[in-house]
Design a protein around this motif. Structure first.
Motif, PDB file in Angstrom:
ATOM      1  N   GLU A 134       0.804  -1.222   0.000  1.00 16.52           N
ATOM      2  CA  GLU A 134       0.000   0.000   0.000  1.00 16.52           C
ATOM      3  C   GLU A 134       0.841   1.279   0.000  1.00 16.52           C
ATOM      4  N   THR A 135       1.865   1.342   0.839  1.00 16.34           N
ATOM      5  CA  THR A 135       2.622   2.598   0.963  1.00 16.34           C
ATOM      6  C   THR A 135       3.280   2.962  -0.360  1.00 16.34           C
ATOM      7  N   GLU A 136       3.976   1.986  -0.949  1.00 18.62           N
ATOM      8  CA  GLU A 136       4.653   2.251  -2.229  1.00 18.62           C
ATOM      9  C   GLU A 136       3.632   2.587  -3.323  1.00 18.62           C
ATOM     10  N   ASN A 137       2.529   1.871  -3.317  1.00 23.69           N
ATOM     11  CA  ASN A 137       1.508   2.123  -4.345  1.00 23.69           C
ATOM     12  C   ASN A 137       0.896   3.515  -4.203  1.00 23.69           C
ATOM     13  N   HIS A 138       0.648   3.914  -2.970  1.00 22.23           N
ATOM     14  CA  HIS A 138       0.083   5.257  -2.783  1.00 22.23           C
ATOM     15  C   HIS A 138       1.083   6.322  -3.243  1.00 22.23           C
ATOM     16  N   HIS A 139       2.355   6.127  -2.907  1.00 19.70           N
ATOM     17  CA  HIS A 139       3.357   7.114  -3.356  1.00 19.70           C
ATOM     18  C   HIS A 139       3.418   7.168  -4.876  1.00 19.70           C
ATOM     19  N   HIS A 140       3.320   6.037  -5.500  1.00 23.87           N
ATOM     20  CA  HIS A 140       3.342   5.989  -6.959  1.00 23.87           C
ATOM     21  C   HIS A 140       2.130   6.734  -7.522  1.00 23.87           C
ATOM     22  N   ALA A 141       0.976   6.508  -6.915  1.00 25.23           N
ATOM     23  CA  ALA A 141      -0.248   7.196  -7.365  1.00 25.23           C
ATOM     24  C   ALA A 141      -0.123   8.703  -7.144  1.00 25.23           C
ATOM     25  N   ALA A 142       0.474   9.087  -6.026  1.00 20.00           N
ATOM     26  CA  ALA A 142       0.618  10.519  -5.721  1.00 20.00           C
ATOM     27  C   ALA A 142       1.511  11.200  -6.758  1.00 20.00           C
ATOM     28  N   LYS A 143       2.532  10.481  -7.231  1.00 24.49           N
ATOM     29  CA  LYS A 143       3.398  11.078  -8.269  1.00 24.49           C
ATOM     30  C   LYS A 143       2.600  11.364  -9.538  1.00 24.49           C
ATOM     31  N   GLN A 144       1.673  10.480  -9.858  1.00 25.41           N
ATOM     32  CA  GLN A 144       0.854  10.699 -11.066  1.00 25.41           C
ATOM     33  C   GLN A 144      -0.046  11.915 -10.857  1.00 25.41           C
ATOM     34  N   ALA A 145      -0.552  12.067  -9.635  1.00 22.66           N
ATOM     35  CA  ALA A 145      -1.404  13.223  -9.330  1.00 22.66           C
ATOM     36  C   ALA A 145      -0.613  14.524  -9.480  1.00 22.66           C
ATOM     37  N   PHE A 146       0.661  14.491  -9.092  1.00 20.90           N
ATOM     38  CA  PHE A 146       1.485  15.698  -9.210  1.00 20.90           C
ATOM     39  C   PHE A 146       1.690  16.097 -10.674  1.00 20.90           C
ATOM     40  N   LEU A 147       1.876  15.108 -11.538  1.00 19.74           N
ATOM     41  CA  LEU A 147       2.022  15.438 -12.963  1.00 19.74           C
ATOM     42  C   LEU A 147       0.755  16.103 -13.485  1.00 19.74           C
ATOM     43  N   SER A 148      -0.374  15.580 -13.064  1.00 18.10           N
ATOM     44  CA  SER A 148      -1.652  16.157 -13.483  1.00 18.10           C
ATOM     45  C   SER A 148      -1.784  17.581 -12.953  1.00 18.10           C
ATOM     46  N   ALA A 149      -1.379  17.779 -11.713  1.00 17.08           N
ATOM     47  CA  ALA A 149      -1.446  19.128 -11.123  1.00 17.08           C
ATOM     48  C   ALA A 149      -0.567  20.091 -11.908  1.00 17.08           C
ATOM     49  N   MET A 150       0.573  19.611 -12.394  1.00 18.36           N
ATOM     50  CA  MET A 150       1.454  20.490 -13.175  1.00 18.36           C
ATOM     51  C   MET A 150       0.767  20.925 -14.465  1.00 18.36           C
ATOM     52  N   CYS A 151       0.044  19.992 -15.102  1.00 18.36           N
ATOM     53  CA  CYS A 151      -0.707  20.375 -16.313  1.00 18.36           C
ATOM     54  C   CYS A 151      -1.753  21.427 -15.960  1.00 18.36           C
ATOM     55  N   ALA A 152      -2.408  21.262 -14.808  1.00 16.80           N
ATOM     56  CA  ALA A 152      -3.405  22.255 -14.376  1.00 16.80           C
ATOM     57  C   ALA A 152      -2.728  23.607 -14.163  1.00 16.80           C
ATOM     58  N   MET A 153      -1.553  23.587 -13.553  1.00 18.23           N
ATOM     59  CA  MET A 153      -0.846  24.853 -13.290  1.00 18.23           C
ATOM     60  C   MET A 153      -0.456  25.553 -14.584  1.00 18.23           C
ATOM     61  N   MET A 154      -0.038  24.776 -15.569  1.00 19.41           N
ATOM     62  CA  MET A 154       0.349  25.383 -16.849  1.00 19.41           C
ATOM     63  C   MET A 154      -0.875  25.963 -17.556  1.00 19.41           C
ATOM     64  N   ALA A 155      -1.991  25.246 -17.477  1.00 18.03           N
ATOM     65  CA  ALA A 155      -3.220  25.762 -18.104  1.00 18.03           C
ATOM     66  C   ALA A 155      -3.664  27.043 -17.404  1.00 18.03           C
ATOM     67  N   ALA A 156      -3.546  27.064 -16.084  1.00 17.12           N
ATOM     68  CA  ALA A 156      -3.922  28.266 -15.343  1.00 17.12           C
ATOM     69  C   ALA A 156      -3.032  29.438 -15.763  1.00 17.12           C
ATOM     70  N   ALA A 157      -1.742  29.191 -15.838  1.00 13.98           N
ATOM     71  CA  ALA A 157      -0.813  30.275 -16.200  1.00 13.98           C
ATOM     72  C   ALA A 157      -1.106  30.792 -17.600  1.00 13.98           C
ATOM     73  N   GLU A 158      -1.438  29.879 -18.497  1.00 12.46           N
ATOM     74  CA  GLU A 158      -1.743  30.296 -19.866  1.00 12.46           C
ATOM     75  C   GLU A 158      -2.895  31.307 -19.872  1.00 12.46           C
ATOM     76  N   ARG A 159      -3.856  31.107 -18.957  1.00 14.42           N
ATOM     77  CA  ARG A 159      -5.026  32.015 -18.892  1.00 14.42           C
ATOM     78  C   ARG A 159      -4.830  33.127 -17.872  1.00 14.42           C
ATOM     79  N   ARG A 160      -3.609  33.259 -17.382  1.00 13.16           N
ATOM     80  CA  ARG A 160      -3.270  34.312 -16.403  1.00 13.16           C
ATOM     81  C   ARG A 160      -4.134  34.191 -15.144  1.00 13.16           C
ATOM     82  N   ILE A 161      -4.264  32.943 -14.723  1.00 10.90           N
ATOM     83  CA  ILE A 161      -4.941  32.626 -13.465  1.00 10.90           C
ATOM     84  C   ILE A 161      -3.873  32.120 -12.503  1.00 10.90           C
TER      85      ILE A 161
END
Ligand SMILES: Cc1cc2nc3c(=O)[nH]c(=O)nc-3n(C[C@H](O)[C@H](O)[C@H](O)COP(=O)(O)O)c2cc1C
Length: 210
Positions: A123-150
């Motif tokens: 469980e611990t390793e799997n959750h960390h692995h899943a969290a890394k995927q969530a961070f990549l998704s968050a980075m895409c959200a951050m880039m989209a926000a910046a593009e719209r000056r949000i």
């Protein structure tokens, strides 16, 4: 404007001015998060899009006195799977194959190897692995926000157990991994706004092996 212009424009805002982000922009940001790549394509996380002011007020007590949640709207919460289960992995491959009009036999060998790996990892390793995927998704959200000056601030500094309890995440097999308050910089009160953006120099950052 190029992607690099957007990345220079953005910063981790410390104070937002209380103006809510229009729904169309929020939808664009969430869509960017949805389209992020993830390991094996599993997307092992959910994104909660929270506009509810009472909920945001409760969550604002979980960020060690940081101000960003107080004037954001919405707040995105990236919540990663607590574990990889056979059910979750199988659901993904069945859905993928159905959408591609392929029989499950096409992915059975890969799916079996993946299942062996994650069921052994625990469980611990799997959750960390899943969290890394969530961070990549968050980075895409951050880039989209910046593009719209949000503006937005990625936040790992929060009391995850409390956030999980407020949002009832553990009962859904989820654990909060990153908060992303969205809004607009408070130009009068954000001490970070005019500070130089500090990054390592290119020659100490990139290791080029020609
Ligand atoms: C994964 C992650 C977690 C972060 N957690 C916090 C946080 O809890 N609170 C905060 O104010 N900033 C947080 N930050 C913002 C960073 O401090 C900031 O991105 C970094 O100092 C670089 O500055 P810039 O984003 O303004 O360019 C976090 C950033 C990342 C990527």
């Amino acid at each position: 404007m190029s992607l690099l212009d957007d990345l220079h424009w953005r910063y981790a805002a410390k104070h937002l001015n209380g103006t809510p982000v229009p729904q169309a922009d929020v939808d664009y940001i969430v869509e960017a998060a949805r389209m992020a790549p993830s390991s094996s394509g599993l997307q092992p996380f959910q994104v909660l899009v929270i506009r509810n002011a009472d909920l945001i007020a409760q969550l604002s007590h979980c960020v060690y006195g940081n101000q960003q949640l107080q004037n954001c709207s919405p707040l995105l919460v990236f919540a990663a799977w607590d574990d990889y289960t056979e059910e979750r992995v199988n659901e993904f491959f069945s859905r993928q194959n159905a959408e591609r009009n392929l029989p499950d036999s096409v992915t059975d060998a890969y799916r079996t190897r993946l299942l062996e790996h994650v069921l052994h990892a625990g469980e611990t390793e799997n959750h960390h692995h899943a969290a890394k995927q969530a961070f990549l998704s968050a980075m895409c959200a951050m880039m989209a926000a910046a593009e719209r000056r949000i503006d937005c601030t990625p936040m790992e500094g929060f009391e995850a157990d409390k956030v999980d309890a407020i949002l009832n995440l553990r009962a859904q097999g989820l654990r909060s991994t990153l908060l992303l308050p969205l809004g607009y910089r408070d130009e009068h009160n954000d001490w970070l706004l005019h500070m130089k953006k500090v990054r390592r120099s290119d020659d100490t950052f990139a290791i080029r092996l020609d």
